[in-house]
Design a protein around this motif. Sequence first.
Motif, PDB file in Angstrom:
ATOM      1  N   GLU A 227       0.760  -0.929  -0.019  1.00 30.17           N
ATOM      2  CA  GLU A 227       0.114   0.092  -0.224  1.00 30.17           C
ATOM      3  C   GLU A 227       0.773   1.277  -0.132  1.00 30.17           C
ATOM      4  N   THR A 228       2.099   0.934   0.935  1.00 28.44           N
ATOM      5  CA  THR A 228       2.656   2.648   0.852  1.00 28.44           C
ATOM      6  C   THR A 228       4.400   1.517   1.292  1.00 28.44           C
ATOM      7  N   HIS A 229       4.942   2.286   1.190  1.00 28.18           N
ATOM      8  CA  HIS A 229       6.606   2.377   1.690  1.00 28.18           C
ATOM      9  C   HIS A 229       6.276   1.546   2.841  1.00 28.18           C
ATOM     10  N   GLU A 230       5.533   1.104   4.015  1.00 27.63           N
ATOM     11  CA  GLU A 230       5.672   1.135   5.046  1.00 27.63           C
ATOM     12  C   GLU A 230       4.290  -0.530   5.857  1.00 27.63           C
ATOM     13  N   VAL A 231       3.642  -0.255   4.368  1.00 28.20           N
ATOM     14  CA  VAL A 231       2.613  -0.856   5.327  1.00 28.20           C
ATOM     15  C   VAL A 231       2.365  -2.095   3.674  1.00 28.20           C
ATOM     16  N   LYS A 232       1.307  -2.691   4.219  1.00 26.40           N
ATOM     17  CA  LYS A 232       1.299  -3.824   3.543  1.00 26.40           C
ATOM     18  C   LYS A 232       0.126  -4.311   3.758  1.00 26.40           C
ATOM     19  N   THR A 233      -0.905  -4.953   2.645  1.00 19.38           N
ATOM     20  CA  THR A 233      -2.523  -5.827   3.078  1.00 19.38           C
ATOM     21  C   THR A 233      -1.362  -6.772   2.069  1.00 19.38           C
ATOM     22  N   PHE A 234      -2.415  -8.044   3.647  1.00 15.24           N
ATOM     23  CA  PHE A 234      -2.395  -9.587   3.001  1.00 15.24           C
ATOM     24  C   PHE A 234      -3.615  -9.952   3.488  1.00 15.24           C
ATOM     25  N   ILE A 283      -6.519  -7.441   6.505  1.00 15.91           N
ATOM     26  CA  ILE A 283      -5.289  -6.980   7.078  1.00 15.91           C
ATOM     27  C   ILE A 283      -4.477  -6.731   6.576  1.00 15.91           C
ATOM     28  N   THR A 284      -4.616  -4.940   6.723  1.00 16.43           N
ATOM     29  CA  THR A 284      -3.717  -4.075   6.867  1.00 16.43           C
ATOM     30  C   THR A 284      -2.718  -3.596   8.029  1.00 16.43           C
ATOM     31  N   VAL A 285      -1.242  -3.957   7.786  1.00  7.29           N
ATOM     32  CA  VAL A 285      -0.743  -3.816   8.470  1.00  7.29           C
ATOM     33  C   VAL A 285       0.667  -3.101   8.198  1.00  7.29           C
ATOM     34  N   LYS A 286       0.906  -2.215   9.113  1.00 10.14           N
ATOM     35  CA  LYS A 286       1.524  -0.894   8.884  1.00 10.14           C
ATOM     36  C   LYS A 286       3.153  -1.742   9.655  1.00 10.14           C
ATOM     37  N   ARG A 287       4.364  -1.718   9.105  1.00 11.36           N
ATOM     38  CA  ARG A 287       5.466  -2.558   9.861  1.00 11.36           C
ATOM     39  C   ARG A 287       6.275  -1.318  10.669  1.00 11.36           C
ATOM     40  N   GLU A 288       6.417  -1.915  11.992  1.00 13.67           N
ATOM     41  CA  GLU A 288       7.358  -1.091  12.869  1.00 13.67           C
ATOM     42  C   GLU A 288       8.626  -1.738  13.620  1.00 13.67           C
ATOM     43  N   VAL A 293       5.900  -9.104  15.424  1.00 17.31           N
ATOM     44  CA  VAL A 293       4.768  -9.765  14.573  1.00 17.31           C
ATOM     45  C   VAL A 293       4.781  -8.886  13.298  1.00 17.31           C
ATOM     46  N   SER A 294       4.701  -7.794  13.207  1.00 16.94           N
ATOM     47  CA  SER A 294       4.737  -7.146  11.971  1.00 16.94           C
ATOM     48  C   SER A 294       6.063  -7.233  11.294  1.00 16.94           C
ATOM     49  N   ARG A 295       6.840  -7.104  12.011  1.00 16.00           N
ATOM     50  CA  ARG A 295       8.076  -7.255  11.204  1.00 16.00           C
ATOM     51  C   ARG A 295       8.368  -8.244  10.847  1.00 16.00           C
ATOM     52  N   HIS A 296       7.663  -9.592  11.264  1.00 17.81           N
ATOM     53  CA  HIS A 296       7.192 -10.802  10.750  1.00 17.81           C
ATOM     54  C   HIS A 296       6.881 -11.137   9.870  1.00 17.81           C
ATOM     55  N   LEU A 297       5.365 -10.604  10.047  1.00 17.25           N
ATOM     56  CA  LEU A 297       4.455 -10.324   8.126  1.00 17.25           C
ATOM     57  C   LEU A 297       5.505  -9.698   7.073  1.00 17.25           C
ATOM     58  N   HIS A 298       5.803  -9.010   8.186  1.00 12.41           N
ATOM     59  CA  HIS A 298       6.165  -7.856   6.598  1.00 12.41           C
ATOM     60  C   HIS A 298       7.161  -8.599   5.639  1.00 12.41           C
ATOM     61  N   ASP A 299       8.416  -9.530   6.681  1.00 17.15           N
ATOM     62  CA  ASP A 299       9.773  -9.615   6.223  1.00 17.15           C
ATOM     63  C   ASP A 299       9.476 -11.237   5.918  1.00 17.15           C
ATOM     64  N   GLN A 300       8.905 -11.950   6.615  1.00 19.87           N
ATOM     65  CA  GLN A 300       8.301 -13.494   6.397  1.00 19.87           C
ATOM     66  C   GLN A 300       7.813 -14.208   6.009  1.00 19.87           C
ATOM     67  N   ALA A 330      -9.870   9.225  10.711  1.00 22.70           N
ATOM     68  CA  ALA A 330      -8.571   8.492  11.119  1.00 22.70           C
ATOM     69  C   ALA A 330      -7.039   8.410  11.154  1.00 22.70           C
ATOM     70  N   GLY A 331      -6.201   8.837  12.101  1.00 22.91           N
ATOM     71  CA  GLY A 331      -4.845   8.673  11.944  1.00 22.91           C
ATOM     72  C   GLY A 331      -3.926   7.572  11.647  1.00 22.91           C
ATOM     73  N   GLY A 332      -3.187   8.078  10.420  1.00 23.20           N
ATOM     74  CA  GLY A 332      -2.607   6.606   9.887  1.00 23.20           C
ATOM     75  C   GLY A 332      -3.103   5.176   9.770  1.00 23.20           C
ATOM     76  N   VAL A 333      -2.645   4.457  10.172  1.00 20.26           N
ATOM     77  CA  VAL A 333      -2.703   2.983   9.640  1.00 20.26           C
ATOM     78  C   VAL A 333      -4.333   2.842  11.193  1.00 20.26           C
ATOM     79  N   GLY A 334      -4.452   3.486  11.659  1.00 18.04           N
ATOM     80  CA  GLY A 334      -5.861   3.194  12.132  1.00 18.04           C
ATOM     81  C   GLY A 334      -7.532   3.806  11.363  1.00 18.04           C
ATOM     82  N   ILE A 335      -7.464   4.044   9.880  1.00 19.58           N
ATOM     83  CA  ILE A 335      -7.351   4.108   8.811  1.00 19.58           C
ATOM     84  C   ILE A 335      -8.220   2.618   8.506  1.00 19.58           C
ATOM     85  N   THR A 336      -7.757   1.430   8.847  1.00 19.39           N
ATOM     86  CA  THR A 336      -8.293  -0.420   8.714  1.00 19.39           C
ATOM     87  C   THR A 336      -9.721   0.106   8.856  1.00 19.39           C
TER      88      THR A 336
END
Length: 558
Positions: A227-234, A283-288, A293-300, A330-336
């Motif tokens: 979705e963006t440079h640090e947000v993905k939808t799974f 689900i739409t997740v921002k990598r923190e 877990v967010s790092r695991h979802l984005h990277d693994q 909505a604020g940031g990823v709070g839009i989900t």
Amino acid sequence: MIVSRFTKRVVVLNCAVPALLLAWDASRNHLGANPVNFAIRTTGLLSIIFLLLSLTVTPLARLAKRSWLGTFRRSMGVSAFAYAAIHFNIFFWFDQAASLVDTVSEIGMRLYLLIGFIGLLLMVPLAATSTDGMIRRLGGRRWKLLHKLAYLAAIAGGLHFFLLVKADATRPLIALGILGVLFVYRMTARYLQLNRDSRQLRTAKPVAVGKPRNWQGSMRVARIFKETHEVKTFRFVPVAGGPLPFEHQAGQYLTLTVNIEGKPVRRSYTIASPPSRGHFAEITVKREERGLVSRHLHDQLHEGDLIAISAPAGRFIFTGNEAESIVMIAGGVGITPLMAKVRYLTDRGWPGPIHLLISARTEADLIFRRELDELQSRHSNLRTTTTLTRENAPAWTGRRGRVTAELIREVLAQDANGRIHLCGPTEMTDPLIALLKEQGVADDRIHHESFAFPSRGTVEANTAAFDHVAAGMATLEFARSGQRVTDLMGRTILEIAEAHGIALPYDCRAAVCGQCKTRVISGNVRMDADDALDASDRANGVVLACQARCQDQVVVEA
């Protein structure tokens, strides 16, 4: 009632008083004509008494509804073993002159000695596993199963006493009678519990055939969208294909269980896809950087992988029946969760006004921008307003800055009576709620869901706040199980419970689901977030175990 460390020490000291008196009388030669025999019989009798007392604690605590009595169970059990060990050592050193051959021969020839020795051996694993560390290693379930040996040890002790007595068997019969009553109580309580469970099953209303209300299982990662440079939808789909195995409402969440470094870790994420699209869940997740877990979802996580999911849960919903219009901020990823509602309402052609106010850092951080533009062009009742807080590029011609009172008034002027949903970081939602109330918005119109990202300063502040924990000034006691923990190390109540084999319900670990609600009986805790609590919870001392850290001597109802 709080059982203090001083009270426990007083109990332990009182358990030791008979041994101290026996030693005092022995030093003054006041043990009678046969001091060795007197000491052997006295310590043996004390061992049986304390063993019976340890078995009496649980029934007494349940009947009297005084769970704090369970705190003394281990003290009684350890004292019983100590007196049994002294009993055997006096027999070995003084009666058998420390002769191993004579001792083994004597035990082999006399049945009452053999039974008594077996009872002592049964008590060894009980004493060895009486520490908090051993309870953690074994786990609560295995520890309780092992400690049922206490009944066998008590039976062996009672038979040993009965066979030893040659004349008056009154005292051993009393001991065996008490043990029989305790055993009957335990079996009766177990039977009644099974009977209650069976009756509940028989009288339970039949469950309607269809999708389960709470589903657990594996799903396949069908697609991953950037979705963006640090947000993905799974996107998750059923392993065997077909429709989703559960039904959800717009705004609810699912819980993922992922294996990280050999340990299962659970996190909850809003289902961003609407219920009207029933063949997948997204689900739409921002990598923190600090998000395990967010790092695991984005990277693994990759397309085709299977992942464990439980769903659905959550009360931050909007079906279109609750109000005739809705304003969402909505604020940031709070839009989900808000996007799930926008998608659902537009999918079903809901006629009410939908106003979406978005606050993001930069234009590159806007999530679902293209989709929202297209939805707004197709649905005249959908209006979006966007403001960027850190955008410096002159190409951006929209609003800039944070959500202000003026912007709130402008939005409310277009929709004065609608329901208001907010979702974003706590530092955004808390001031906005205050602003809305200043504008005269009633509490029952405001619904929110917040989250917190720990900053470096927050982490350092938390560490400083819990320096006294490392020094042992804070403690945690679980009232129902009677366990008391002193090595808190700044952990949450949930983390401490898991380490000590105490089962507490939980789901998201993010202060969202409310599954881990626990009542604090006494003491003070601090929580990083408490979004799942309502006013009634706070008034009744309810906290979130996944967020609560002890500030002092805390007792919880668990």
